[in-house]
Design a protein around this motif. Structure first.
Motif, PDB file in Angstrom:
ATOM      1  N   ARG A 344      35.340  16.714  60.805  1.00 12.38           N
ATOM      2  CA  ARG A 344      34.786  15.396  61.052  1.00 12.38           C
ATOM      3  C   ARG A 344      34.953  14.526  59.800  1.00 12.38           C
ATOM      4  NH1 ARG A 344      29.006  16.973  63.675  1.00 12.38           N
ATOM      5  NH2 ARG A 344      28.920  18.121  61.694  1.00 12.38           N
ATOM      6  N   PRO A 345      34.862  13.220  59.950  1.00 13.05           N
ATOM      7  CA  PRO A 345      35.087  12.332  58.796  1.00 13.05           C
ATOM      8  C   PRO A 345      34.026  12.521  57.729  1.00 13.05           C
ATOM      9  CG  PRO A 345      34.240  11.092  60.666  1.00 13.05           C
ATOM     10  CD  PRO A 345      34.577  12.455  61.175  1.00 13.05           C
ATOM     11  N   PRO A 346      34.414  12.471  56.469  1.00 12.01           N
ATOM     12  CA  PRO A 346      33.418  12.515  55.396  1.00 12.01           C
ATOM     13  C   PRO A 346      32.604  11.232  55.382  1.00 12.01           C
ATOM     14  CG  PRO A 346      35.596  12.132  54.491  1.00 12.01           C
ATOM     15  CD  PRO A 346      35.793  12.413  55.945  1.00 12.01           C
ATOM     16  N   ALA A 347      31.480  11.293  54.713  1.00  9.19           N
ATOM     17  CA  ALA A 347      30.566  10.147  54.702  1.00  9.19           C
ATOM     18  C   ALA A 347      31.222   8.901  54.129  1.00  9.19           C
ATOM     19  CB  ALA A 347      29.306  10.506  53.911  1.00  9.19           C
ATOM     20  N   VAL A 348      32.094   9.067  53.130  1.00 10.87           N
ATOM     21  CA  VAL A 348      32.706   7.897  52.516  1.00 10.87           C
ATOM     22  C   VAL A 348      33.580   7.144  53.509  1.00 10.87           C
ATOM     23  CG1 VAL A 348      34.658   9.236  51.621  1.00 10.87           C
ATOM     24  CG2 VAL A 348      34.017   7.093  50.514  1.00 10.87           C
ATOM     25  N   ASP A 349      34.231   7.861  54.425  1.00 10.20           N
ATOM     26  CA  ASP A 349      35.053   7.193  55.436  1.00 10.20           C
ATOM     27  C   ASP A 349      34.191   6.407  56.411  1.00 10.20           C
ATOM     28  OD1 ASP A 349      38.177   8.540  55.761  1.00 10.20           O
ATOM     29  OD2 ASP A 349      36.793   9.328  54.284  1.00 10.20           O
ATOM     30  N   LEU A 350      33.077   6.993  56.824  1.00 10.83           N
ATOM     31  CA  LEU A 350      32.181   6.286  57.729  1.00 10.83           C
ATOM     32  C   LEU A 350      31.543   5.081  57.039  1.00 10.83           C
ATOM     33  CD1 LEU A 350      30.439   9.345  59.408  1.00 10.83           C
ATOM     34  CD2 LEU A 350      32.235   7.894  60.369  1.00 10.83           C
ATOM     35  N   ALA A 351      31.267   5.218  55.730  1.00  6.74           N
ATOM     36  CA  ALA A 351      30.672   4.098  54.994  1.00  6.74           C
ATOM     37  C   ALA A 351      31.652   2.950  54.825  1.00  6.74           C
ATOM     38  CB  ALA A 351      30.178   4.582  53.630  1.00  6.74           C
ATOM     39  N   ASN A 427      41.010   4.127  43.202  1.00  4.93           N
ATOM     40  CA  ASN A 427      40.832   2.696  43.012  1.00  4.93           C
ATOM     41  C   ASN A 427      39.446   2.329  43.507  1.00  4.93           C
ATOM     42  OD1 ASN A 427      41.008  -0.041  42.756  1.00  4.93           O
ATOM     43  ND2 ASN A 427      42.421  -0.338  44.463  1.00  4.93           N
ATOM     44  N   PRO A 428      38.525   1.976  42.613  1.00  6.71           N
ATOM     45  CA  PRO A 428      37.148   1.715  43.042  1.00  6.71           C
ATOM     46  C   PRO A 428      36.992   0.487  43.919  1.00  6.71           C
ATOM     47  CG  PRO A 428      37.442   1.136  40.734  1.00  6.71           C
ATOM     48  CD  PRO A 428      38.703   1.826  41.168  1.00  6.71           C
ATOM     49  N   GLY A 429      38.007  -0.375  43.985  1.00  9.74           N
ATOM     50  CA  GLY A 429      37.901  -1.575  44.810  1.00  9.74           C
ATOM     51  C   GLY A 429      37.444  -2.780  44.023  1.00  9.74           C
ATOM     52  N   ASP A 430      37.486  -3.935  44.673  1.00  5.72           N
ATOM     53  CA  ASP A 430      37.171  -5.190  44.002  1.00  5.72           C
ATOM     54  C   ASP A 430      35.799  -5.733  44.368  1.00  5.72           C
ATOM     55  OD1 ASP A 430      39.707  -5.154  42.830  1.00  5.72           O
ATOM     56  OD2 ASP A 430      40.606  -6.140  44.577  1.00  5.72           O
ATOM     57  N   THR A 431      35.318  -5.467  45.574  1.00  6.12           N
ATOM     58  CA  THR A 431      34.041  -6.036  46.006  1.00  6.12           C
ATOM     59  C   THR A 431      32.880  -5.195  45.488  1.00  6.12           C
ATOM     60  OG1 THR A 431      33.955  -4.756  48.067  1.00  6.12           O
ATOM     61  CG2 THR A 431      35.206  -6.825  48.106  1.00  6.12           C
ATOM     62  N   ALA A 436      30.155   0.019  44.563  1.00 11.58           N
ATOM     63  CA  ALA A 436      28.943   0.824  44.734  1.00 11.58           C
ATOM     64  C   ALA A 436      29.241   2.079  45.542  1.00 11.58           C
ATOM     65  CB  ALA A 436      27.858  -0.010  45.418  1.00 11.58           C
ATOM     66  N   LEU A 437      30.070   1.938  46.578  1.00 13.43           N
ATOM     67  CA  LEU A 437      30.430   3.087  47.404  1.00 13.43           C
ATOM     68  C   LEU A 437      31.228   4.113  46.616  1.00 13.43           C
ATOM     69  CD1 LEU A 437      30.497   4.512  50.089  1.00 13.43           C
ATOM     70  CD2 LEU A 437      32.377   3.043  50.803  1.00 13.43           C
ATOM     71  N   SER A 438      32.153   3.650  45.776  1.00  6.72           N
ATOM     72  CA  SER A 438      32.935   4.568  44.949  1.00  6.72           C
ATOM     73  C   SER A 438      32.044   5.328  43.983  1.00  6.72           C
ATOM     74  CB  SER A 438      34.006   3.781  44.191  1.00  6.72           C
ATOM     75  OG  SER A 438      34.733   4.617  43.335  1.00  6.72           O
ATOM     76  N   SER A 439      31.026   4.651  43.453  1.00  2.85           N
ATOM     77  CA  SER A 439      30.108   5.307  42.513  1.00  2.85           C
ATOM     78  C   SER A 439      29.258   6.352  43.210  1.00  2.85           C
ATOM     79  CB  SER A 439      29.212   4.250  41.852  1.00  2.85           C
ATOM     80  OG  SER A 439      28.270   4.849  41.003  1.00  2.85           O
ATOM     81  N   VAL A 440      28.793   6.073  44.425  1.00  2.00           N
ATOM     82  CA  VAL A 440      27.939   7.012  45.152  1.00  2.00           C
ATOM     83  C   VAL A 440      28.743   8.195  45.669  1.00  2.00           C
ATOM     84  CG1 VAL A 440      26.514   7.293  47.211  1.00  2.00           C
ATOM     85  CG2 VAL A 440      26.253   5.254  45.786  1.00  2.00           C
ATOM     86  N   GLN A 444      37.503   8.591  47.171  1.00  2.94           N
ATOM     87  CA  GLN A 444      37.920   7.552  48.094  1.00  2.94           C
ATOM     88  C   GLN A 444      38.003   8.105  49.513  1.00  2.94           C
ATOM     89  OE1 GLN A 444      41.560   6.128  46.135  1.00  2.94           O
ATOM     90  NE2 GLN A 444      40.489   4.214  45.760  1.00  2.94           N
ATOM     91  N   LYS A 445      38.163   7.198  50.442  1.00  2.00           N
ATOM     92  CA  LYS A 445      38.258   7.632  51.826  1.00  2.00           C
ATOM     93  C   LYS A 445      39.572   8.366  52.065  1.00  2.00           C
ATOM     94  CE  LYS A 445      40.166   3.248  53.556  1.00  2.00           C
ATOM     95  NZ  LYS A 445      39.987   2.162  54.544  1.00  2.00           N
TER      96      LYS A 445
END
Length: 635
Positions: A344-351, A427-431, A436-440, A444-445
């Motif tokens: 099943r998808p990991p939490a980061v993908d669902l987030a 890549n932690p992203g720009d937004t 915040a998601l990358s830190s938690v 990555q997805k």
């Protein structure tokens, strides 16, 4: 022949002024200067007692400047009778050693306070070579000094080496080099040539030179100590000036309405403000300077505020995302986790999905409220199903570029459907949400960007044939049901290792030159018994009741201890569904197969005459390789 000057008559000048025209050449504007122009021009004509009183309050550098203004001051200040003026001037500097016997007062002041090269007059030379009584720029220092590696320094003057009769500077480089002054070396040699014919005079000369070297060395040591104290004192003075400027900037910013923001950054010593180039200056903050930098300071405070608000918002998002991850984890353990639930998808993908993003960013609560949690929990089954369909489509497209399957067989089910992964950068992203998601999540997805079909696909087809399968039709389940075991033998080695078809593919990806033999039934049974023990020791076992780190990817005995201590399961076992072997275990060789490969390295690589390295022969014991559906935690 010089030009004649044109004489302008007064009446012509008057007439020109009456006509509104300028008379004579245009006047050039004088450069504005501080103070009253020409106020010191009568200073040389002042009474001597007044001049002496003035000189007693000047610093050595000021006396040097006065001595260079005109002949009168030079004659007066360079006279030996004026030595008391230089001494009084030196007393203004605490700790400065007295003038040595081998220097005059003006020469000592010039050495200590005039920042010019003594050879080429280059300005801003701060390093003093006290042993040589000079200041040199780098170029002059290189040309007018010599190191102790010169052979001329090892000749003898009587019973004494030349270098022991000269002062030197220790460079403290890797060779502990000593630096000597060329003019002093030449002077020493010249004076020695004049007295060396007379033994008594030569001996006296050597003794006098030793005494001079000792005196210069002692005085130079005192001067270095004074110079360090002076530099430290100056540094403290500059820091105090910078601190005072920072206080003035803070005061003016408070007057401009930035008091609340300043109070927030005060516990960090106003770091973001104090490190600014406008603030970090050792200059008094005047009204004119403040007017010039005011807008820059206001913009800086606005940037500090914006950055603080952005960090607070990311902290808020992290708290909400922690709740999201806990919610997804609890959803996955009810019912119990199994090998299939790992796909099943990991939490980061669902987030990362838009539904989760909208709920997290649209909430008005500091924590994610119960209503938001219920809404997300209702959406999870649909989101999971969509993710699995998308992943399957991507993997199918990736495989179909290299593998052709019959219409009635899913290419993902084929035994030859293998992938390997490549290293990729995060890549932690720009937004703020992505950061915040990358830190938690700490990752990555899931993506197919780091997956590819191995170049050894033809070798995989051959292994499937060797184990009795059809590469174009045999599925993984069919190959497992065949329960075929073969013994792999390496060229140049008498040892053999019994393997299943999937273990053979993993070994083939690392070792060239394998041959296959049919093992006996007894050998197969022993292999199965050993395989069971190897599986239990693999760090691939997971707890079915939680997704905590303590219950994932450990040896079986550790998972059992975790189940007893954390979930009060007294007799945990696989049959009851308390634990399971992670699908990634299919992509790694058991320890006994790894030993087989190490034997290959020792017996073939290190004993062969080719002299090839592990890298050159493509041996990588940590190579990641797996079958679709059982590849990584991302499923």
């Amino acid at each position: 022949m010089s030009r004649k000057k044109l004489k302008v008559k007064p009446d012509f000048v008057a007439d020109a002024g009456a006509m509104g025209k300028e008379a004579g050449p245009p006047k050039t504007a004088r450069r504005p200067v501080r103070g009253k122009r020409g106020s010191l021009q009568d200073m040389p004509n002042m009474p001597l007692d007044i001049l002496l009183e003035i000189f007693n309050h000047l610093r050595p550098r000021d006396l040097l400047h006065l001595a260079r203004t005109n002949k009168a001051f030079r004659g007066m200040l360079m006279s030996r009778t004026s030595a008391f003026l230089w001494k009084a001037s030196r007393d203004n500097f605490e700790g400065l050693p007295d003038c040595p016997s081998y220097l005059s007062e003006p020469a000592y002041a010039n050495l200590a306070f005039s920042p010019y090269c003594h050879n080429c007059l280059k300005p801003n030379i701060q390093t003093v070579l006290w042993e040589f009584s000079v200041r040199y720029c780098n170029a002059c220092k290189q040309s007018l000094t010599m190191t102790d590696r010169s052979g001329d320094l090892y000749t003898k003057m009587g019973d004494t080496m030349v270098f022991s009769l000269l002062n030197h500077v220790d460079l403290w480089d890797r060779r502990c080099t000593r630096l000597f002054h060329k003019p002093q070396v030449l002077e020493l040699v010249k004076n020695w040539d004049a007295v060396k014919s007379n033994e008594a005079a030569g001996q006296s000369f050597v003794e006098e030179q030793k005494a001079r070297v000792k005196e210069v060395a002692e005085h130079a040591s005192s001067c270095y100590v004074w110079g360090q104290k002076k530099a430290h004192s100056r540094q403290q003075e500059l820091e105090e000036m910078k601190t005072e400027r920072l206080r003035d900037v803070i005061t003016r910013l408070r007057e401009s309405g930035w008091g609340e923001e300043l109070d927030i950054i005060a516990p960090r010593q106003y770091h973001a403000l104090s490190s600014n180039a406008h603030v970090r200056q050792a200059k008094k903050l005047t009204t004119r300077i403040w007017q010039n930098i005011r807008q820059d300071m206001v913009d800086l405070m606005q940037d500090i505020k914006n950055q603080r608000l952005a960090e607070e918002y990311k902290t808020l998002l992290k708290r909400r995302l922690d709740t999201v991850f806990a919610l997804i984890s609890s959803h996955y353990v009810n019912p119990r986790r199994t090998r299939q639930t790992e796909l099943r998808p990991p939490a980061v993908d669902l987030a990362h999905m838009p539904e989760t993003r909208a709920i997290v960013t649209g909430s008005d609560d500091v924590e994610l409220g119960q209503a938001s949690q219920d809404a997300l929990r209702d959406l999870l089954p649909t989101m999971i199903e969509r993710w699995q369909a998308q992943v399957k489509a991507e993997l199918t497209g990736l495989l179909q570029e290299h593998i052709t399957s019959p219409p009635d067989i899913d290419p993902l089910d084929l035994a030859i459907a293998c992938l390997h992964s490549r290293v990729y950068l995060m890549n932690p992203g720009d937004t703020p949400y992505d950061q915040a998601l990358s830190s938690v999540a700490g990752c990555q997805k899931w993506s197919t960007r780091h997956l590819s079909v191995p170049t050894s696909i033809d070798d995989i087809r051959e292994i499937v044939r060797t184990f009795g399968g059809d590469p174009s039709r045999s599925t993984r389940q069919e190959m497992d049901d065949r329960d075929v075991y073969l013994a792999a033998k390496i060229i140049y080695s008498a040892k053999a290792q019994i393997m299943t078809w999937d273990e053979a593919i993993l070994c083939k990806s690392r070792i060239c030159g394998l041959s296959w033999e049919q093992p006996s039934e007894d050998e197969i049974q022993r292999h199965k018994a050993n395989q069971s023990t190897a599986d239990e020791g693999a760090d691939m076992w997971c707890c079915s009741l939680c997704a905590k780190d303590a219950g994932r990817l450990h040896a079986m005995y550790r998972i059992k201890d975790h189940l007893r201590s954390s979930h009060s399961v007294e007799n945990p076992n696989v049959e009851n569904g308390d634990m399971y072997l992670h699908p990634d275990a299919d992509g790694y060789l058991p320890s006994n197969r790894m030993d087989f490969m190490e034997d290959y390295i020792h017996e073939y690589l290190h004993d062969s005459d080719d002299g090839l390295s592990d890298w050159e022969l493509g041996i990588d014991l940590g190579f990641g390789f797996g079958w679709l559906g059982y590849d990584s935690d991302d499923f």
